[in-house]
Design a protein around this motif. Structure first.
Motif, PDB file in Angstrom:
ATOM      1  N   MET A 167       0.889  -1.277  -0.169  1.00 25.37           N
ATOM      2  CA  MET A 167      -0.125  -0.145  -0.024  1.00 25.37           C
ATOM      3  C   MET A 167       0.916   1.140   0.017  1.00 25.37           C
ATOM      4  N   THR A 168       0.768   1.907  -0.725  1.00 26.02           N
ATOM      5  CA  THR A 168       1.423   3.422  -0.920  1.00 26.02           C
ATOM      6  C   THR A 168       0.902   4.321   0.381  1.00 26.02           C
ATOM      7  N   PRO A 169       1.728   4.777   1.037  1.00 28.11           N
ATOM      8  CA  PRO A 169       1.623   5.600   2.205  1.00 28.11           C
ATOM      9  C   PRO A 169       0.895   6.995   1.800  1.00 28.11           C
ATOM     10  N   ASP A 170      -0.019   7.310   2.566  1.00 28.79           N
ATOM     11  CA  ASP A 170      -0.471   8.624   2.204  1.00 28.79           C
ATOM     12  C   ASP A 170       0.539   9.942   2.246  1.00 28.79           C
ATOM     13  N   PRO A 171       0.677  10.334   1.438  1.00 27.83           N
ATOM     14  CA  PRO A 171       1.468  11.710   1.538  1.00 27.83           C
ATOM     15  C   PRO A 171       1.249  12.635   2.429  1.00 27.83           C
ATOM     16  N   ARG A 172      -0.302  12.824   2.762  1.00 24.60           N
ATOM     17  CA  ARG A 172      -0.621  13.850   3.705  1.00 24.60           C
ATOM     18  C   ARG A 172       0.004  13.478   5.266  1.00 24.60           C
ATOM     19  N   THR A 189      15.021  -7.964  12.551  1.00 21.58           N
ATOM     20  CA  THR A 189      14.752  -8.797  11.324  1.00 21.58           C
ATOM     21  C   THR A 189      13.706  -8.001  10.362  1.00 21.58           C
ATOM     22  N   GLU A 190      13.413  -8.809   9.410  1.00 24.28           N
ATOM     23  CA  GLU A 190      12.318  -8.179   8.478  1.00 24.28           C
ATOM     24  C   GLU A 190      11.047  -8.088   9.077  1.00 24.28           C
ATOM     25  N   GLU A 191      10.795  -9.026   9.873  1.00 24.97           N
ATOM     26  CA  GLU A 191       9.581  -9.218  10.416  1.00 24.97           C
ATOM     27  C   GLU A 191       9.500  -8.090  11.528  1.00 24.97           C
ATOM     28  N   GLY A 192      10.787  -7.648  12.202  1.00 27.14           N
ATOM     29  CA  GLY A 192      10.636  -6.716  13.000  1.00 27.14           C
ATOM     30  C   GLY A 192      10.481  -5.472  12.667  1.00 27.14           C
ATOM     31  N   ALA A 193      11.346  -5.040  11.440  1.00 28.71           N
ATOM     32  CA  ALA A 193      11.087  -3.933  10.659  1.00 28.71           C
ATOM     33  C   ALA A 193       9.786  -3.638  10.488  1.00 28.71           C
ATOM     34  N   ARG A 194       9.080  -4.745   9.763  1.00 28.34           N
ATOM     35  CA  ARG A 194       7.506  -4.373   9.758  1.00 28.34           C
ATOM     36  C   ARG A 194       6.678  -4.111  10.785  1.00 28.34           C
ATOM     37  N   LEU A 195       6.980  -4.843  12.096  1.00 26.89           N
ATOM     38  CA  LEU A 195       6.461  -4.392  12.978  1.00 26.89           C
ATOM     39  C   LEU A 195       6.472  -2.903  13.457  1.00 26.89           C
ATOM     40  N   ARG A 196       7.725  -2.647  13.586  1.00 24.54           N
ATOM     41  CA  ARG A 196       7.918  -1.207  14.198  1.00 24.54           C
ATOM     42  C   ARG A 196       7.400  -0.160  12.830  1.00 24.54           C
ATOM     43  N   SER A 197       7.605  -0.371  11.813  1.00 31.04           N
ATOM     44  CA  SER A 197       6.830   0.284  10.501  1.00 31.04           C
ATOM     45  C   SER A 197       5.389   0.345  10.786  1.00 31.04           C
ATOM     46  N   GLY A 198       4.871  -0.674  10.815  1.00 30.61           N
ATOM     47  CA  GLY A 198       3.261  -0.693  11.345  1.00 30.61           C
ATOM     48  C   GLY A 198       2.949  -0.008  12.688  1.00 30.61           C
ATOM     49  N   VAL A 199       3.659  -0.018  13.785  1.00 28.06           N
ATOM     50  CA  VAL A 199       3.552   0.913  14.793  1.00 28.06           C
ATOM     51  C   VAL A 199       3.660   2.300  14.384  1.00 28.06           C
ATOM     52  N   THR A 255       0.382   5.159  14.232  1.00 24.70           N
ATOM     53  CA  THR A 255       0.593   6.423  15.140  1.00 24.70           C
ATOM     54  C   THR A 255       0.277   7.388  13.989  1.00 24.70           C
ATOM     55  N   ASP A 256       0.697   7.221  12.972  1.00 25.26           N
ATOM     56  CA  ASP A 256       0.383   8.650  11.942  1.00 25.26           C
ATOM     57  C   ASP A 256      -0.969   8.520  11.710  1.00 25.26           C
ATOM     58  N   GLU A 257      -1.866   7.388  11.539  1.00 25.38           N
ATOM     59  CA  GLU A 257      -3.177   7.465  11.374  1.00 25.38           C
ATOM     60  C   GLU A 257      -3.828   7.972  12.515  1.00 25.38           C
ATOM     61  N   LEU A 258      -3.611   7.674  13.606  1.00 24.48           N
ATOM     62  CA  LEU A 258      -4.241   8.183  14.952  1.00 24.48           C
ATOM     63  C   LEU A 258      -3.888   9.683  15.286  1.00 24.48           C
ATOM     64  N   ASP A 259      -2.886  10.312  14.610  1.00 21.44           N
ATOM     65  CA  ASP A 259      -2.502  11.490  14.630  1.00 21.44           C
ATOM     66  C   ASP A 259      -2.897  12.341  13.431  1.00 21.44           C
ATOM     67  N   ARG A 260      -3.680  12.036  12.698  1.00 18.24           N
ATOM     68  CA  ARG A 260      -4.208  12.429  11.528  1.00 18.24           C
ATOM     69  C   ARG A 260      -4.928  13.745  11.613  1.00 18.24           C
ATOM     70  N   ALA A 261      -5.700  13.974  12.517  1.00 14.67           N
ATOM     71  CA  ALA A 261      -6.700  14.912  12.610  1.00 14.67           C
ATOM     72  C   ALA A 261      -6.147  16.374  12.824  1.00 14.67           C
ATOM     73  N   PRO A 262      -4.984  16.682  13.832  1.00 19.20           N
ATOM     74  CA  PRO A 262      -4.591  18.043  13.718  1.00 19.20           C
ATOM     75  C   PRO A 262      -4.017  18.633  12.560  1.00 19.20           C
ATOM     76  N   TYR A 263      -3.295  17.837  11.557  1.00 19.27           N
ATOM     77  CA  TYR A 263      -2.703  18.284  10.465  1.00 19.27           C
ATOM     78  C   TYR A 263      -3.686  18.344   9.346  1.00 19.27           C
ATOM     79  N   GLU A 264      -4.558  17.350   9.289  1.00 18.47           N
ATOM     80  CA  GLU A 264      -5.853  17.851   8.296  1.00 18.47           C
ATOM     81  C   GLU A 264      -6.565  18.974   8.471  1.00 18.47           C
TER      82      GLU A 264
END
Length: 291
Positions: free
Chosen positions: A1-6, A232-242, A246-255
């Protein structure tokens, strides 16, 4: 999935707002101001300064809201600190320390500039869209009055935005199944976290507890088997997912601020924090895996 540029733009904005909020924790001015009201211990000063907006809370509340500090350390200082200084006294001391710190790190001319007033207005506009539910530190700070001086209003807004994102980040860590020490160790493994020597000196965990958390992460396949803290690759995916959650939960102020406002606030904040960093706001070895 392409990350939302916003969302990427919002994270970039946060990444230049948050350091300016954090400068006072590393400043001698905070230690001096809190010692003047009787809070001379370093750990007690930190817990008091950051939690005072919530009132004279107990150790359980601070441990819950701060997440990665050992409860035993918190309980050595909270709620005893409130018998020494009230939350109102601590908040006033914190404000004095922030004012002195920013004047030293950024300079009087910049603090009095139209750019600082513009940045304060933009950051406050973003912060007003934050949500209080399940965000104890943001909600508590949102109840505080906005300071009159532009640089203090800017710091206040940066604090709101920092704690808004931070409260959401804790939910993401819980969802990822990372306990407090595992969250610290895995962040160090990204290369972007606070160096272990600073974590062990401030969070209350022992080296044995830190190493045990690394062992649990290896057992889950999140760190490589060697002694280096490498995801590991799995660890990197986990941290990336965190971070993505976090970005998604923090969306409102910047929108709410809008793309043009976010870009302008990022530009202004980058200049301010660059000056502060150039003037020694943080220890040079603060970030990294060594130690």
């Amino acid at each position: 999935m392409t990350p939302d540029p916003r969302l990427r733009a919002a994270r970039r904005c946060h990444n230049v707002l948050n350091p300016l909020h954090s400068t006072h924790y590393f400043s001698p001015d905070l230690a001096r101001e809190l010692a003047a009201v009787g809070v001379a211990d370093r750990d007690g000063a930190y817990f008091a300064a950051r939690s005072a907006a919530m009132g004279a809370v107990g150790a359980g509340t601070v441990t819950a809201a701060f997440y990665n500090f050992k409860h035993d350390l918190v309980a050595r200082h909270v709620p005893a600190v409130w018998r020494t200084a009230s939350p109102a006294q601590v908040l006033a001391a914190r404000a004095r320390a922030v004012d002195t710190t920013l004047r030293r790190l950024i300079g009087e001319e910049t603090l009095a500039s139209p750019e600082m007033a513009e940045a304060a207005a933009l950051a406050l506009r973003a912060a007003e869209a934050g949500t209080r539910h399940a965000r104890p530190l943001y909600a508590a700070h949102a109840d505080l009055p906005v300071p009159d001086e532009p640089h203090m209003a800017y710091w206040h807004a940066a604090t709101l935005l920092r704690e808004h994102r931070g409260d959401g980040h804790l939910a993401a860590l819980l969802g990822a199944g990372l306990d407090p020490v595992e969250a610290l160790v895995s962040h160090v493994a990204t290369g972007k976290g606070m160096a272990p020597k600073f974590l062990l000196a401030t969070r209350g965990w022992s080296r044995a507890e830190y190493d045990a958390a690394a062992g649990r992460l290896r057992a889950r396949g999140l760190l490589t088997a060697d002694e280096d803290l490498t995801l590991t690759e799995e660890g990197a995916r986990l941290r990336s997912g965190v971070e993505a959650l976090t970005d998604e939960l923090d969306r409102a102020p910047y929108e709410h601020l809008g793309e043009v406002g976010v870009a302008r606030l990022t530009e202004l904040a980058t200049g301010f924090v660059g000056t502060a960093l150039g003037n020694g706001a943080f220890p040079p070895d603060l970030i990294g895996k060594a130690g």
